[in-house]
Design an enzyme around this catalytic site. Structure first.
Site, PDB file in Angstrom:
ATOM      1  N   GLN A 156      16.113  -8.105   7.968  1.00  0.00           N
ATOM      2  CA  GLN A 156      15.475  -8.399   6.682  1.00  0.00           C
ATOM      3  C   GLN A 156      14.289  -7.455   6.486  1.00  0.00           C
ATOM      4  OE1 GLN A 156      15.044 -12.923   6.058  1.00  0.00           O
ATOM      5  NE2 GLN A 156      15.355 -12.713   8.244  1.00  0.00           N
TER       6      GLN A 156
ATOM      7  N   ASP B 146      10.820  -1.941   7.240  1.00  0.00           N
ATOM      8  CA  ASP B 146       9.894  -1.007   7.891  1.00  0.00           C
ATOM      9  C   ASP B 146      10.565   0.171   8.598  1.00  0.00           C
ATOM     10  OD1 ASP B 146      10.837  -2.120  10.353  1.00  0.00           O
ATOM     11  OD2 ASP B 146       9.210  -3.606  10.376  1.00  0.00           O
TER      12      ASP B 146
ATOM     13  N   HIS C  63      17.175  -6.197   2.828  1.00  0.00           N
ATOM     14  CA  HIS C  63      16.141  -6.214   1.779  1.00  0.00           C
ATOM     15  C   HIS C  63      15.626  -4.817   1.439  1.00  0.00           C
ATOM     16  CE1 HIS C  63      15.265 -10.715   2.864  1.00  0.00           C
ATOM     17  NE2 HIS C  63      16.337 -10.567   2.102  1.00  0.00           N
TER      18      HIS C  63
ATOM     19  N   ASN D 285      11.756 -16.820  18.889  1.00  0.00           N
ATOM     20  CA  ASN D 285      10.624 -16.930  17.966  1.00  0.00           C
ATOM     21  C   ASN D 285       9.454 -17.546  18.723  1.00  0.00           C
ATOM     22  OD1 ASN D 285       8.899 -17.756  15.641  1.00  0.00           O
ATOM     23  ND2 ASN D 285      10.715 -17.215  14.456  1.00  0.00           N
TER      24      ASN D 285
ATOM     25  N   CYS E  37       8.969   8.840 -12.125  1.00  0.00           N
ATOM     26  CA  CYS E  37      10.218   9.537 -11.831  1.00  0.00           C
ATOM     27  C   CYS E  37      10.142  10.974 -12.342  1.00  0.00           C
ATOM     28  CB  CYS E  37      11.360   8.789 -12.508  1.00  0.00           C
ATOM     29  SG  CYS E  37      12.960   9.581 -12.340  1.00  0.00           S
TER      30      CYS E  37
ATOM     31  N   CYS F 121      12.977  11.220 -15.326  1.00  0.00           N
ATOM     32  CA  CYS F 121      12.886  10.550 -16.650  1.00  0.00           C
ATOM     33  C   CYS F 121      11.499   9.994 -16.957  1.00  0.00           C
ATOM     34  CB  CYS F 121      13.934   9.441 -16.746  1.00  0.00           C
ATOM     35  SG  CYS F 121      13.488   7.956 -15.829  1.00  0.00           S
TER      36      CYS F 121
ATOM     37  N   THR G  42      12.194 -14.590  12.554  1.00  0.00           N
ATOM     38  CA  THR G  42      12.228 -14.895  11.116  1.00  0.00           C
ATOM     39  C   THR G  42      11.968 -16.376  10.902  1.00  0.00           C
ATOM     40  OG1 THR G  42      13.568 -14.934   9.095  1.00  0.00           O
ATOM     41  CG2 THR G  42      14.780 -15.082  11.168  1.00  0.00           C
ATOM     42  N   SER G  43      11.259 -16.694   9.803  1.00  0.00           N
ATOM     43  CA  SER G  43      10.998 -18.101   9.488  1.00  0.00           C
ATOM     44  C   SER G  43      12.267 -18.770   8.970  1.00  0.00           C
ATOM     45  CB  SER G  43       9.867 -18.211   8.464  1.00  0.00           C
ATOM     46  OG  SER G  43      10.172 -17.428   7.330  1.00  0.00           O
TER      47      SER G  43
ATOM     48  N   TYR H  27       2.454  -2.413  -1.860  1.00  0.00           N
ATOM     49  CA  TYR H  27       3.453  -1.606  -1.141  1.00  0.00           C
ATOM     50  C   TYR H  27       2.854  -0.312  -0.589  1.00  0.00           C
ATOM     51  CZ  TYR H  27       6.953  -5.000  -2.081  1.00  0.00           C
ATOM     52  OH  TYR H  27       7.647  -6.173  -2.060  1.00  0.00           O
TER      53      TYR H  27
HETATM   54  C1  BJW Z   1       7.505 -13.857  15.919  1.00  0.00           C
HETATM   55  C2  BJW Z   1       6.535 -13.035  16.487  1.00  0.00           C
HETATM   56  C3  BJW Z   1       6.845 -12.405  17.707  1.00  0.00           C
HETATM   57  C4  BJW Z   1       5.762 -13.815  14.614  1.00  0.00           C
HETATM   58  N1  BJW Z   1       8.028 -12.612  18.277  1.00  0.00           N
HETATM   59  N2  BJW Z   1       8.662 -14.055  16.510  1.00  0.00           N
HETATM   60  C5  BJW Z   1      18.935 -20.999  -1.603  1.00  0.00           C
HETATM   61  C6  BJW Z   1      18.055 -22.008  -1.355  1.00  0.00           C
HETATM   62  C7  BJW Z   1      16.720 -21.893  -1.759  1.00  0.00           C
HETATM   63  C8  BJW Z   1      16.256 -20.775  -2.426  1.00  0.00           C
HETATM   64  C9  BJW Z   1      17.142 -19.759  -2.675  1.00  0.00           C
HETATM   65  C10 BJW Z   1      18.452 -19.875  -2.266  1.00  0.00           C
HETATM   66  N3  BJW Z   1      19.088 -18.728  -2.618  1.00  0.00           N
HETATM   67  C11 BJW Z   1      18.211 -17.908  -3.232  1.00  0.00           C
HETATM   68  C12 BJW Z   1      17.009 -18.520  -3.283  1.00  0.00           C
HETATM   69  C13 BJW Z   1      15.775 -17.948  -3.880  1.00  0.00           C
HETATM   70  C14 BJW Z   1      15.054 -16.966  -2.998  1.00  0.00           C
HETATM   71  C15 BJW Z   1      14.584 -17.691  -1.739  1.00  0.00           C
HETATM   72  O1  BJW Z   1      15.164 -17.603  -0.688  1.00  0.00           O
HETATM   73  N4  BJW Z   1      13.474 -18.414  -1.842  1.00  0.00           N
HETATM   74  C16 BJW Z   1      12.912 -19.129  -0.707  1.00  0.00           C
HETATM   75  C17 BJW Z   1      11.470 -18.694  -0.480  1.00  0.00           C
HETATM   76  C18 BJW Z   1      13.024 -20.597  -0.946  1.00  0.00           C
HETATM   77  N5  BJW Z   1      15.906 -15.829  -2.661  1.00  0.00           N
HETATM   78  C19 BJW Z   1      16.023 -14.776  -3.458  1.00  0.00           C
HETATM   79  O2  BJW Z   1      15.441 -14.725  -4.532  1.00  0.00           O
HETATM   80  C20 BJW Z   1      16.950 -13.658  -3.017  1.00  0.00           C
HETATM   81  N6  BJW Z   1      17.778 -13.282  -4.102  1.00  0.00           N
HETATM   82  C21 BJW Z   1      18.775 -14.037  -4.547  1.00  0.00           C
HETATM   83  O3  BJW Z   1      19.138 -15.039  -3.990  1.00  0.00           O
HETATM   84  O4  BJW Z   1      19.335 -13.548  -5.681  1.00  0.00           O
HETATM   85  C22 BJW Z   1      20.390 -14.260  -6.310  1.00  0.00           C
HETATM   86  C23 BJW Z   1      21.009 -13.314  -7.329  1.00  0.00           C
HETATM   87  C24 BJW Z   1      22.366 -13.065  -7.248  1.00  0.00           C
HETATM   88  C25 BJW Z   1      22.949 -12.193  -8.179  1.00  0.00           C
HETATM   89  C26 BJW Z   1      22.163 -11.557  -9.131  1.00  0.00           C
HETATM   90  C27 BJW Z   1      20.800 -11.773  -9.161  1.00  0.00           C
HETATM   91  C28 BJW Z   1      20.216 -12.654  -8.251  1.00  0.00           C
HETATM   92  C29 BJW Z   1      16.175 -12.396  -2.637  1.00  0.00           C
HETATM   93  C30 BJW Z   1      15.260 -12.581  -1.491  1.00  0.00           C
HETATM   94  C31 BJW Z   1      14.456 -11.295  -1.273  1.00  0.00           C
HETATM   95  C32 BJW Z   1      13.349 -11.454  -0.237  1.00  0.00           C
HETATM   96  N7  BJW Z   1      12.497 -10.325  -0.290  1.00  0.00           N
HETATM   97  C33 BJW Z   1      11.369 -10.231   0.643  1.00  0.00           C
HETATM   98  C34 BJW Z   1      10.510  -9.019   0.221  1.00  0.00           C
HETATM   99  C35 BJW Z   1      11.203  -7.716   0.618  1.00  0.00           C
HETATM  100  C36 BJW Z   1      10.351  -6.522   0.339  1.00  0.00           C
HETATM  101  C37 BJW Z   1       9.063  -6.558   1.117  1.00  0.00           C
HETATM  102  O5  BJW Z   1       9.087  -6.491   2.367  1.00  0.00           O
HETATM  103  O6  BJW Z   1       8.032  -6.679   0.486  1.00  0.00           O
HETATM  104  O7  BJW Z   1      11.847 -10.078   1.976  1.00  0.00           O
HETATM  105  S1  BJW Z   1      10.363 -11.712   0.724  1.00  0.00           S
HETATM  106  C38 BJW Z   1      10.014 -11.572   2.446  1.00  0.00           C
HETATM  107  O8  BJW Z   1      10.610 -12.710   3.140  1.00  0.00           O
HETATM  108  C39 BJW Z   1      10.775 -10.311   2.933  1.00  0.00           C
HETATM  109  C40 BJW Z   1      11.329 -10.787   4.249  1.00  0.00           C
HETATM  110  O9  BJW Z   1      12.433  -9.973   4.626  1.00  0.00           O
HETATM  111  C41 BJW Z   1      11.696 -12.226   3.968  1.00  0.00           C
HETATM  112  C42 BJW Z   1      11.823 -13.079   5.183  1.00  0.00           C
HETATM  113  O10 BJW Z   1      10.608 -13.154   5.875  1.00  0.00           O
HETATM  114  P1  BJW Z   1      10.606 -13.207   7.469  1.00  0.00           P
HETATM  115  O11 BJW Z   1      11.091 -11.933   8.006  1.00  0.00           O
HETATM  116  O12 BJW Z   1      11.300 -14.429   7.904  1.00  0.00           O
HETATM  117  O13 BJW Z   1       9.038 -13.254   7.762  1.00  0.00           O
HETATM  118  P2  BJW Z   1       8.073 -14.525   7.904  1.00  0.00           P
HETATM  119  O14 BJW Z   1       6.697 -14.032   7.832  1.00  0.00           O
HETATM  120  O15 BJW Z   1       8.450 -15.604   6.974  1.00  0.00           O
HETATM  121  O16 BJW Z   1       8.384 -15.079   9.375  1.00  0.00           O
HETATM  122  C43 BJW Z   1       8.027 -14.350  10.524  1.00  0.00           C
HETATM  123  C44 BJW Z   1       8.492 -15.122  11.738  1.00  0.00           C
HETATM  124  O17 BJW Z   1       8.228 -14.342  12.895  1.00  0.00           O
HETATM  125  C45 BJW Z   1       7.788 -16.465  11.926  1.00  0.00           C
HETATM  126  O18 BJW Z   1       8.771 -17.468  12.158  1.00  0.00           O
HETATM  127  C46 BJW Z   1       6.939 -16.253  13.177  1.00  0.00           C
HETATM  128  O19 BJW Z   1       6.810 -17.425  13.964  1.00  0.00           O
HETATM  129  C47 BJW Z   1       7.713 -15.189  13.900  1.00  0.00           C
HETATM  130  N8  BJW Z   1       6.958 -14.323  14.831  1.00  0.00           N
HETATM  131  N9  BJW Z   1       5.409 -13.006  15.736  1.00  0.00           N
HETATM  132  C48 BJW Z   1       8.885 -13.432  17.712  1.00  0.00           C
HETATM  133  N10 BJW Z   1       5.927 -11.578  18.374  1.00  0.00           N
END
Ligand code: BJW
Length: 252
Positions: free
Chosen positions: A109, A112, A127, A221, A155, A158, A196-197, A73
Site C-alpha cells: 500500500q 515510498d 496506491h 505488527n 504539465c 498542457c 498496516t492498520s 506531498y
Molecule cells: C508497525 C511498525 C513497525 C508501525 N513494524 N508495524 C469498505 C468499507 C469501508 C470503507 C470503504 C470500503 N471500500 C472503500 C471504502 C472507502 C475508503 C476506505 O477504505 N476508507 C476507510 C478509511 C474506512 N477507500 C477508498 O476510498 C479507496 N477507494 C475506493 O474504494 O474506491 C472505490 C471506487 C471504485 C471505482 C471507481 C471509483 C471509486 C481508496 C483508498 C486509497 C488510500 N490512499 C492512501 C493515500 C495514498 C497516497 C499517500 O500515501 O498519501 O493510502 S490513505 C493511506 O492509508 C495510504 C495507505 O496506503 C493507507 C493504509 O495505511 P497503512 O499503511 O495501514 O498505515 P497506518 O498508519 O494506518 O498503519 C500503520 C501500521 O503500522 C499500524 O498498524 C502500526 O501499528 C504499524 N507499525 N511501526 C511493524 N516498526
C-alpha cells in the site's frame, strides 16, 4: 518474557506455514517503512499540520486547495531522499529469491518505493507512487523521483496542474495492479500482512480473500489491528526485527 516480545513458538509456527506454502503473498503498509524513518498515517504523530490523511488525500481536497495538498506531498517526497530500506524490506527480497517469481507476490500500500530500492523485483503498488506525477488535465504520467517540485507543478504539455500519481480516498485502484493482487490473494497458501492498520479498503479486503480461499494468514505488527482477529498467527514486534528472524527460521 516481556508481553510484547514475540513468542518463539509463534515464530516457528509462522515459519512452518511459510515453509510449506508453494505460493506466498505479502502485503505491506506504512509500518514496514517506519524503521526507515518514514511516518505512518495513523496513531501518535500520524497527523500532518493538524490534518488527518483522510482530509488531504482526497480529490476534493486537491480541488479545494491544491497548494495545501502539494505541501503534504512535497514534504513526503523530500523525505524520500533521506531514507533507505531497512532489514524488513531486505528480508522480503530474500523471501522473493527463495520462493521464485511464480511463488511470490509482494503487494504494497506504500508509495515510498523502498521495496524497489531494497531490490524486490516485482512489487504491486496498490496506491501508486510518490515518485510519479500525473497531469490532472491530459493524464500523462512522469517519473520525477524525489526531485524538488514547485509548490504547484504544471504539465509541460498542457499546463494543467500536476498531481501526485497516488490513489486518494474515493478513487479506484489501478485495475491491472488490483487484479494481480486479488489473484495472488486467492491462489496463495500463506498470506503475510505487515505493518498496516488494515482499515483502508479495498486493500484490507485482500486479507479476507486470502483466508476465504484457504490461506494461512500471518500478521506482523507492533500492535493489534482490525485484522488481528482473523489471522492464524500474530507476531507482535517491529517488522525490521521479526521479518529477518522469520526468514531465518524457515531454514534452508
Ligand atoms: C508497525 C511498525 C513497525 C508501525 N513494524 N508495524 C469498505 C468499507 C469501508 C470503507 C470503504 C470500503 N471500500 C472503500 C471504502 C472507502 C475508503 C476506505 O477504505 N476508507 C476507510 C478509511 C474506512 N477507500 C477508498 O476510498 C479507496 N477507494 C475506493 O474504494 O474506491 C472505490 C471506487 C471504485 C471505482 C471507481 C471509483 C471509486 C481508496 C483508498 C486509497 C488510500 N490512499 C492512501 C493515500 C495514498 C497516497 C499517500 O500515501 O498519501 O493510502 S490513505 C493511506 O492509508 C495510504 C495507505 O496506503 C493507507 C493504509 O495505511 P497503512 O499503511 O495501514 O498505515 P497506518 O498508519 O494506518 O498503519 C500503520 C501500521 O503500522 C499500524 O498498524 C502500526 O501499528 C504499524 N507499525 N511501526 C511493524 N516498526
Amino acid at each position: 518474557m516481556h508481553q510484547n516480545e514475540t513468542h518463539a513458538d509463534d515464530l516457528d509456527r509462522a515459519a512452518a506455514m511459510l515453509g510449506s506454502a508453494r505460493r506466498v503473498a505479502v502485503m505491506t503498509g506504512a509500518g514496514i517503512s517506519a524503521e526507515s524513518g518514514l511516518a505512518t498515517f495513523r496513531g501518535a504523530g500520524g497527523l500532518w499540520e493538524g490534518h488527518a490523511v483522510e482530509d488531504v488525500a482526497t480529490p476534493e481536497a486537491f480541488r479545494r486547495d491544491p497548494a495545501l495538498v502539494w505541501r503534504f506531498y512535497n514534504a513526503r517526497r523530500a523525505s524520500l531522499a533521506t531514507v533507505d530500506p531497512n532489514p524488513g524490506h531486505r528480508a522480503l527480497v530474500a523471501l522473493e529469491e527463495r520462493m521464485g517469481e511464480d511463488g511470490f507476490t509482494l503487494i504494497t500500500q506504500n508509495v515510498d518505493g523502498l521495496h524497489h530500492a531494497a531490490g524486490s523485483r516485482t512489487v504491486l503498488e496498490l496506491h501508486g507512487s510518490l515518485r510519479r506525477v500525473r497531469c490532472s488535465g491530459c493524464e500523462i504520467t512522469e517519473e520525477r523521483g524525489a526531485e524538488p517540485l514547485p509548490e504547484l507543478p504544471r504539465c509541460s504539455a498542457c499546463d494543467a496542474i500536476l498531481r501526485p500519481d497516488v490513489v486518494w480516498f474515493h478513487e479506484a485502484l489501478p485495475e491491472d495492479v488490483w487484479q494481480k493482487a486479488e489473484a495472488a490473494a486467492r491462489s496463495c497458501q500463506c498470506f503475510v500482512v505487515v505493518g498496516t492498520s488494515a482499515i483502508v479498503y479495498p486493500a484490507a479486503g485482500l486479507i479476507y480473500v486470502a483466508r476465504e480461499h484457504g490461506a494461512k494468514v500471518i500478521e506482523i505488527n507492533i500492535t493489534a489491528t482490525e485484522a488481528s482477529g482473523a489471522v492464524d498467527v500474530s507476531l507482535r514486534g517491529p517488522s525490521g526485527t521479526i521479518l529477518p528472524e522469520l526468514i531465518k527460521r524457515m531454514g534452508t
